[in-house]
Write a protein that holds these residues in place. Sequence first.
Motif, short mmCIF file in Angstrom:
data_model
loop_
_atom_site.label_atom_id
_atom_site.label_comp_id
_atom_site.label_asym_id
_atom_site.label_seq_id
_atom_site.Cartn_x
_atom_site.Cartn_y
_atom_site.Cartn_z
N THR A 35 4.72 2.23 10.41
CA THR A 35 4.02 3.44 9.34
C THR A 35 3.00 4.27 10.70
O THR A 35 2.43 5.28 10.11
CB THR A 35 2.78 2.76 8.32
OG1 THR A 35 2.15 1.50 9.18
CG2 THR A 35 3.75 1.99 7.65
N ARG A 64 -2.82 4.57 4.64
CA ARG A 64 -2.98 4.29 3.21
C ARG A 64 -1.75 4.74 2.68
O ARG A 64 -1.06 4.12 2.16
CB ARG A 64 -4.18 4.29 2.58
CG ARG A 64 -3.92 3.54 1.21
CD ARG A 64 -5.25 4.00 0.35
NE ARG A 64 -5.50 5.47 0.24
CZ ARG A 64 -6.72 6.18 0.65
NH1 ARG A 64 -7.45 5.84 1.30
NH2 ARG A 64 -6.38 7.45 0.50
N ASP A 65 -1.72 6.23 2.71
CA ASP A 65 -0.63 7.14 2.07
C ASP A 65 0.91 6.46 2.57
O ASP A 65 1.64 6.50 1.98
CB ASP A 65 -0.76 8.30 2.04
CG ASP A 65 -2.14 8.69 1.29
OD1 ASP A 65 -2.57 8.10 0.66
OD2 ASP A 65 -2.48 9.98 1.61
N ALA A 68 1.86 2.99 1.38
CA ALA A 68 2.39 3.10 -0.01
C ALA A 68 3.46 3.76 -0.04
O ALA A 68 4.82 3.20 -0.70
CB ALA A 68 1.30 3.73 -0.59
N ALA A 72 7.32 1.50 -0.87
CA ALA A 72 8.05 2.11 -2.18
C ALA A 72 9.36 2.49 -2.06
O ALA A 72 10.08 2.42 -2.90
CB ALA A 72 7.27 3.18 -2.98
N ASP A 89 -6.12 -1.00 -1.51
CA ASP A 89 -5.03 -0.67 -1.84
C ASP A 89 -3.67 -1.44 -1.27
O ASP A 89 -3.07 -1.62 -1.80
CB ASP A 89 -4.74 0.83 -1.87
CG ASP A 89 -5.91 1.46 -2.93
OD1 ASP A 89 -6.53 0.81 -3.73
OD2 ASP A 89 -6.04 2.82 -2.64
N THR A 90 -3.79 -1.38 -0.04
CA THR A 90 -2.65 -1.81 0.68
C THR A 90 -2.67 -3.39 0.33
O THR A 90 -1.38 -3.73 0.25
CB THR A 90 -2.84 -1.66 2.42
OG1 THR A 90 -2.94 -0.29 2.37
CG2 THR A 90 -1.74 -2.17 3.06
N LEU A 93 -0.84 -3.90 -2.85
CA LEU A 93 0.53 -3.50 -2.58
C LEU A 93 1.32 -4.48 -1.94
O LEU A 93 2.49 -4.97 -2.30
CB LEU A 93 0.65 -2.47 -1.70
CG LEU A 93 0.41 -0.95 -2.61
CD1 LEU A 93 0.51 0.38 -1.68
CD2 LEU A 93 1.19 -0.51 -3.91
N TYR A 97 4.33 -6.96 -3.43
CA TYR A 97 5.62 -7.22 -2.86
C TYR A 97 5.78 -8.38 -2.52
O TYR A 97 7.02 -8.98 -2.97
CB TYR A 97 5.59 -6.47 -1.41
CG TYR A 97 6.51 -6.54 -0.57
CD1 TYR A 97 7.77 -6.26 -0.58
CD2 TYR A 97 6.25 -7.45 0.67
CE1 TYR A 97 8.65 -6.27 0.19
CE2 TYR A 97 7.07 -7.71 1.57
CZ TYR A 97 8.40 -7.29 1.36
OH TYR A 97 9.51 -7.41 2.24
#
Length: 187
Positions: A35, A64-65, A68, A72, A89-90, A93, A97
Amino acid sequence: MSPRPVVVLVGPPASGKSTVMRHLARRLGVEGRDTDTDVEEAAGLAIATIFAEQGEPAFRALERDAVAAALAGHGGVLSLGGGAVLHPDTQELLAAYAAAGGVVVFLDVSRPHAARRLRGDTSRPLLAGDAMTRWDELMTARRPVYEAVATLRVTTDVHGPRRVVDEIARHIERARHDAAPGTEEDA
């Protein structure tokens, strides 16, 4: 349904995430994705430049984006930047997962081994100045989060990438076997 990662790697700077990602992806016959690279490609700038010109909050939003999107849509080995796990948020997620059977590996490294690996490395903006003092501060804040999001912890101190990859691959195979129809848990 979009693909999901075979495995997600998390851990501090100098834990070997990028190296393990490459070796594990090769071993599993899938693509590796980092990432941090996604962030650099999206911004058109190196991470150090993003930090210098736009600041850490801008970098964290891009990160973060990127996380995500990768969670996905990436079907291989995914390596997250060291601080990515700090965003709520992470964390959510990664929890979803893992709850769906995903494998999140905390690549742990001791301070002495991190110091040896970081010697002379000037590419990490959060470790500028006294790298090991900063590394200690990061680990104090991050270790509980790494441990909370992980489904497996592997120490990278004394084992080369091959041994680390072997351990992770064995874990993935056991997880797949346990989840397969007809296993003892399903009988």
